[in-house]
Design an enzyme around this catalytic site. Structure first.
Site, PDB file in Angstrom:
ATOM      1  N   SER B  95      35.701  35.971  49.053  1.00 19.91           N
ATOM      2  CA  SER B  95      37.123  35.952  48.717  1.00 19.91           C
ATOM      3  C   SER B  95      37.449  34.715  47.870  1.00 19.91           C
ATOM      4  O   SER B  95      36.796  34.461  46.862  1.00 19.91           O
ATOM      5  CB  SER B  95      37.925  35.985  50.029  1.00 19.91           C
ATOM      6  OG  SER B  95      39.290  36.092  49.758  1.00 19.91           O
ATOM      7  N   ASP B 219      39.213  47.832  48.001  1.00 23.40           N
ATOM      8  CA  ASP B 219      39.606  46.531  48.545  1.00 23.40           C
ATOM      9  C   ASP B 219      41.045  46.267  48.139  1.00 23.40           C
ATOM     10  O   ASP B 219      41.362  46.162  46.949  1.00 23.40           O
ATOM     11  CB  ASP B 219      38.676  45.439  47.987  1.00 23.40           C
ATOM     12  CG  ASP B 219      39.003  44.063  48.562  1.00 23.40           C
ATOM     13  OD1 ASP B 219      40.042  43.909  49.244  1.00 23.40           O
ATOM     14  OD2 ASP B 219      38.227  43.116  48.298  1.00 23.40           O
ATOM     15  N   HIS B 247      38.026  44.284  52.582  1.00 26.82           N
ATOM     16  CA  HIS B 247      37.837  43.015  51.882  1.00 26.82           C
ATOM     17  C   HIS B 247      36.689  42.206  52.474  1.00 26.82           C
ATOM     18  O   HIS B 247      36.316  41.179  51.924  1.00 26.82           O
ATOM     19  CB  HIS B 247      39.137  42.207  51.965  1.00 26.82           C
ATOM     20  CG  HIS B 247      39.123  40.979  51.123  1.00 26.82           C
ATOM     21  ND1 HIS B 247      38.816  40.994  49.774  1.00 26.82           N
ATOM     22  CD2 HIS B 247      39.377  39.673  51.430  1.00 26.82           C
ATOM     23  CE1 HIS B 247      38.886  39.772  49.291  1.00 26.82           C
ATOM     24  NE2 HIS B 247      39.219  38.934  50.289  1.00 26.82           N
TER      25      HIS B 247
END
Lengths: 943, 268
Positions: B95, B219, B247
């Site tokens: 991320s 996502d 995610h």
């Protein structure tokens, strides 16, 4: 169980429990569907696979719309989805469950439902995973939580603000100036209240609000200065001394004038009075974005901020006032001290400008000379001050003071600047007075020096020349001195570039001791000074000014002094000239007598006046016959100068002539002369050398009354000073002086020299040396013509010595040979000729023959000078004349190279003349030229 | 300041192996890697750490000024690499940490051998002018910040110092739920702002390190288009689209994730 006990029983009493027991039999499916909470099962990928009726009811969906189609995350708002992905999902994986997660679900109709979610992951043995989620409607609870959260946020924010406010109060307390204050306030507004922008207005003396300190970006003109009577929130705040908060809409409605300026700045505004003890010093304006509307607490804090700032402004004002006062006092002190050290006006003005720059009331200072003479009053335009600087009545210009940024000076500042200018003016006036006094001293000195300088030369012309040179260029560009004659003027002194029309007749005629002549523009071109003394105007001095300009202060008086001194000096010079002229006339008369002529001797005299010609001396010479056979020669020196000395000399000289006639001899003559002098008081202390020469015998009887001894040189070069017969100067003592005399026998060819002390007396050498030198010179030149001898002696011995000199030379007896050597200079011709004439006088010649010989001598010597030496004066011509048997022979010899001069071809004819006059002429050119001439003496013709 | 303590750095695996540094993304802590890093422990030296304010890090090291941008988090990463004197590093970032790795590799390229970027996004907000779709509008981010304020996951102002200072005493955390994602709300809020409001699109092209972009097929946070954007702008990169959705493939599909990573690392 008592009835009271029963009365306490509520819905949860055992009785009720018993009554609803059938409900407990309901199916698990029903329990799931109608549970008091939402149930939800999702696959691992989030897709809903089962959902209960309660949750469907809450959300407004049908089962078909969700099951197998939608994910749980899709029922959340966007923030919730992110939260789900980043927190909830990972938690389920990592710890198998998540509890009490607050989310916001989105109903089918788009409305939100706050919910609390618990989730647990169920795993079967085959690795299948299902997430079971319970959902509780948390609307009320979330509202409460929200309130708690808001309260806490507010409390935290308030705590932060209070802390910031405290810090700011501390900073304000330490802020010495309004500028510091402005910075702190603006920062506080942003930091503590999240203002997007803030501006500070402070009140001027006028009451107007003027923007102060830093601002973001460009501040609209309408906001820069806000009059107190303006329709503006800032002005209202000042009037009410209360905070004013409004939205942008309200601002636009209530204050349309300012709306344009405010619009872009924010969604709401707050205007905070900065006040202390009921006085509003300024306004802090804050603009806020929409996000954080001000709370009541915020407004209270802002008020507090305003009060604190107000006190700080009051303090800063006091401090600034105090500091400004101190700075002003220091500046006044410093300029006074600085100017006291200076004397020059320009430097003082520079200092006045320099010292003022950067003081609190003057950001820019300049000195404006062009304003001189126009303004004498201090004025204060909007942006500074204009201060005249004067010294005495003279206005030098103005100090121009500007403020940057432009601001109106308050009364204290004006007072200070006026005082400053007054200090400068006083110092300039002091300097001017000092300068004036120095100038007047300089002028006095100038006049005195000019007078002394003019007195140095004794005559009128010399003094006039000094006057011209002394006044130009010192006072003017040119100067001319014009003497007034009977009918015309005579220019006797000039200095500088004197124009043609330096003095017109008209100007000469117009009166006034000092008269300035001005051009049409008022500039003085020249000043005419009439030079007067003892009621008589001797001349004018004209001073020329180039370029024309006004006369400096007090010049007319000063020039009048110059005219007085110069007039007196010129008049004295004129009188002096007159007296000297008289003395000269007298002296010339006395010295002009003819020397006795006799073939047995020659007497020559020479008088060299004193070099400066200022004074007639008392020296004299005299020679005269006593009877037929004796010649008396005298050289004397009367003490003193000028006309008195000249007349005394005349009397003594006459007395000597008279006394000599008695024939008592030198000693007796001096004795009688003493009596004469004693009786008539003329010539006391005079010295005299007196000698009587018997021509037949060569006997010389002499006496010296305080005079230097005569020098005797014989034809062979022997010499002696006649030291005998000496006695004191005339009437030197009260009683009679015993006078003696001595005598010596002169051989023919002897030379006797009488002289005054001017010939030998020098400060820089002993008298004996000078006399020895004199003797050497006379011996060396014993063959030179007597006539030229005396001036040569004066040149060589007295040179530029200022005293006058008298010489008397005697050549005794006929010389057998006339042997002379003269410089090859035509000027030597006349003395040689005289000398030769004297020698010829002893020869038996008729006057015609004598003239012939003189002519021949002149011609041949001239030829020798001109042809032999081309007249350059450096050669020597030898002349030898002698009697050979019954003839006279003349030999003229030069050592030059004979050249035929082109300049004067007629000269050559002289030789023809010589050949005609002579019996024999032989010319021999060998190492020079020798001309030998002879002619028989003719006794018959001799007389 | 002990960097290793500050960031709760844990080192395991093969001591002389090529170092692999794992950085967790916005949300939880190094536990995110629990299903992934063991697969590399035999060959690599495994370095895990928590961003300051998360997990077992020293929350007292946090201040809004010190952590004002992603670059500040990159500084921490580089300090850890320096402290352990790691070279030839394989960086794995999930991320937002993917971007932290991008920034660090850009500043010290000599330290990094490979970058594995899982669900990276250089810009979460849409940029219509540039034709860029990040997936979010500002309002969504504000909702997130609201959520963060409502969810003090496992956080208690009273307990926080105790927990944070004693990561090795699990009994302390037993009383608290959701302890893997516990965060000081101030830290979370700040990190969220930095994460979702940063724009690091321009930094991608400056990276020289060979990179792998691991992109989930669905996502919400980092759409496929963003992964493709990252791949397109990273000079030496390859893109792998995972079957996994969501995610966090490192949690939801660790096997597929590990396989993709190994395939990338196995390439010469």
């Amino acid at each position: 169980m008592s009835s009271e006990d029963r009365s306490l029983r509520g819905p949860l009493s055992r009785t009720a429990e018993t009554d609803v027991s059938h409900l407990l039999e309901e199916r698990a499916e029903d329990l799931y569907e109608r549970a008091p909470c939402g149930y939800l099962s999702t696959r691992w990928d989030g897709v809903i696979i089962k959902i209960n009726g309660t949750l469907l009811d809450w959300l407004g969906y049908t089962r078909d719309e969700l099951v197998g189609l939608r994910t749980f995350a899709e029922l959340l708002n966007i923030g919730g989805r992110i939260y789900y992905e980043t927190h909830l999902g990972p938690l389920l994986v990592m710890q198998g469950s998540a509890r009490e997660i607050a989310v916001e679900m989105v109903r089918r109709d788009g409305t939100r439902m706050p919910a609390l979610v618990n989730a647990v992951m169920i795993t079967d043995d085959a690795g299948g995973r299902v997430i079971r989620t319970t959902v509780f409607d948390a609307t009320t609870r979330r509202r409460y939580e929200r309130e708690l959260l808001t309260a806490r946020q507010a409390a935290e924010r308030s705590r932060g603000r209070v802390a910031l406010l405290q810090q700011m109060v501390a900073e304000l307390a330490a802020a010495p100036t309004s500028a510091d204050l402005a910075r702190i306030l603006v920062r506080a507004a942003r930091g503590a209240f999240n203002a997007d922008g803030s501006l500070l207005w402070l009140r001027e003396d006028s009451g107007d609000l003027v923007i102060f300190g830093e601002a973001d970006g460009v501040v609209p003109e309408v906001l820069r200065r806000i009059p107190l009577d303006a329709k503006a929130p800032q002005a209202d705040v000042v009037r009410t001394d209360d905070l004013l908060a409004m939205t942008a809409d309200e601002a636009a409605r209530d204050y349309p004038e300012l709306a344009a300026g405010l619009e872009r700045k924010g969604e709401s505004f707050a205007f905070v009075p900065l006040s202390a003890d009921g006085t509003v010093f300024g306004v802090l304006g804050c603009a806020f974005g929409a996000v954080d509307p001000l709370t009541r607490g915020d407004l209270a804090l802002l008020r507090t901020l305003g009060h604190q700032a107000g006190q700080a402004v009051a303090r800063a004002r006091l401090y600034e006032t105090e500091r400004r006062l101190r700075r002003r006092a220091e500046t006044l002190q410093r300029i006074t001290a600085v100017l006291a050290e200076l004397t020059d006006t320009e430097t003082m003005i520079d200092a006045a400008v320099r010292e003022l720059i950067g003081t609190p009331d003057a950001d820019r200072v300049s000195f404006d000379r062009t304003a001189s003479g126009r303004t004498a009053e201090a004025s204060h335009p909007d942006h500074g001050a204009v201060l005249p600087l004067t010294a005495g009545k003279r206005h030098l210009g103005t100090l121009v003071v500007e403020t940057d940024p432009p601001r109106r000076l308050d009364d204290a500042a004006r007072l200070f600047l006026t005082q400053y200018a007054a200090q400068c003016a006083q110092a300039l006036e002091r300097a001017r007075l000092a300068e004036e006094s120095a100038e007047s001293r300089r002028r006095r000195d100038f006049v005195a020096v000019l007078g002394r300088q003019m007195d140095e030369p004794s005559g009128l012309r010399g003094r006039a020349a000094v006057l011209a040179r002394g006044t130009a260029p010192a006072l003017a560009e040119w100067a001319t001195v014009e003497l007034l004659g009977e009918e015309s003027t005579e220019r006797v002194g000039v200095s500088g570039d004197v124009p043609e029309n330096a003095l017109t007749q008209e100007e000469l005629a117009t009166g006034g001791a000092v008269r300035a002549v001005a051009d049409p523009d008022g500039g003085v071109t020249k000043v005419i000074l009439r030079l007067r003394a003892r009621g008589r105007t001797s001349g004018v001095l004209v001073l020329g000014l180039v370029p024309p300009r006004p006369l400096p202060d007090g010049w007319l008086g000063f020039l009048a002094d110059v005219a007085d001194v110069a007039g007196l000096a010129l008049e004295n010079g004129r009188l002096y000239d007159q007296e000297r002229q008289n003395a000269h006339i007298l002296q010339q008369g006395l010295l002009a007598g003819q020397a006795p002529r006799d073939p047995r001797l020659r007497v020559v005299t020479h008088y060299r006046p004193a070099t400066d010609e200022a004074e007639v001396g008392g020296d004299w010479y005299d020679s005269f016959l006593i009877g037929t056979d004796t010649v008396a020669v005298v050289v004397g020196d009367v003490v003193g100068r000028g006309i008195r000395a000249a007349s005394a000399m005349g009397q003594v000289r006459s007395a000597i002539r008279a006394l000599a006639a008695a024939g008592h001899g030198p000693a007796a003559l001096l004795t009688r002369l003493d009596r004469f002098v004693d009786r008539f008081e003329a010539g006391r202390m005079a010295t005299v050398a007196y000698a009587e020469l018997e021509l037949a015998t060569g006997r010389l009887v002499y006496a010296c009354a305080g005079h230097l001894p005569p020098l005797l040189v014989d034809g062979d070069g022997g010499h002696r000073f006649l030291w005998g017969g000496r006695s004191a100067p005339l009437a030197a003592f009260a009683g009679l002086t015993d006078r003696g005399q001595d005598e010596v026998l002169l051989a023919p060819g002897c030379r006797l020299l009488l002289y005054t002390d001017g010939l030998v007396e020098r400060r820089d050498r002993p008298l004996e040396h000078a006399m020895e030198q004199l003797a050497e010179l006379v011996v060396a030149r014993r063959r030179a013509p007597l006539d030229g001898l005396l001036p040569g002696l004066v040149n060589d011995l007295a040179g530029r010595h200022p005293d006058d000199v008298c010489l008397l030379g005697v050549a005794y007896g006929p010389e057998r040979e006339f042997a002379r050597e003269v410089p090859a200079d035509v000027k030597q011709l006349a003395p040689l000729r005289n000398d030769f004439d004297g020698w010829l006088g002893g020869m038996p010649l008729s006057s015609t023959d004598r003239d012939a010989w003189l002519l021949v001598c002149s011609e041949t010597v001239t030829n020798a000078i001109e042809h032999g030496y081309l007249g350059d004066g450096r050669g020597v011509v030898s002349v030898l004349a002698r009697r050979v048997a019954d003839a006279l022979e003349l030999i003229v010899r030069d050592r030059g190279t004979w050249r035929e001069p082109v300049a004067n071809p007629g000269r050559g004819r002289g030789l023809d003349l010589v050949k005609r006059l002579m019996d024999r002429v032989e010319i021999e050119r060998l190492a020079g030229t020798t001309v030998t001439m002879s002619r028989r003496l003719n006794p018959r013709r001799a007389t | 300041m002990n960097v290793l303590k500050r960031n709760n750095v844990t080192v395991s695996g093969r001591p002389d192996g090529q170092p692999m540094v794992f950085a967790h993304g916005f949300g939880c802590d190094q536990n995110m890697w629990r299903f992934v890093h063991p697969a590399f422990a035999d060959d690599h030296r495994i370095v895990l750490y928590d961003h300051v304010g998360y997990g077992g890090s020293d929350v007292t090291a946090f201040s809004v000024q010190r952590y004002a941008s992603l670059d500040d988090y990159a500084t921490d990463l580089l300090e850890i690499v320096e402290a352990l004197d790691l070279r030839d590093v394989v960086f794995v970032g999930h991320s937002v940490a993917a971007m932290i790795g991008v920034l660090a590799a850009q500043r010290a390229p000599e330290r990094f051998a490979r970058l594995v970027l899982i669900g990276p996004s250089p810009r979460y907000l849409n940029d219509p002018e540039a034709g860029y779709v990040g997936g979010f509008e500002r309002a969504g981010i504000d909702e997130l910040l609201d959520s963060l304020e409502s969810n003090y996951l496992g956080w208690s102002a009273v307990m926080a110092p105790v927990i944070m200072g004693n990561p090795d005493r699990p009994e302390l955390s037993e009383e608290l739920t959701n302890s893997f994602c516990r965060t000081d709300p101030e830290v979370a809020r700040q990190f969220a702002k930095i994460t979702f409001l940063s724009d690091n699109r321009a930094d991608l092209s400056k990276v020289q390190t060979r990179s792998l972009v691991l992109q989930c097929s669905s996502d919400v946070i980092a759409p496929v288009s963003v992964g493709e954007f990252v791949h397109a702008h990273l000079p030496d990169s390859e893109l792998v689209i995972l079957q996994a959705t969501g995610h966090c493939p490192n949690l939801s599909a660790p096997g597929e994730t590990v396989a993709a990573m190994k395939a990338f690392l196995g390439k010469p």
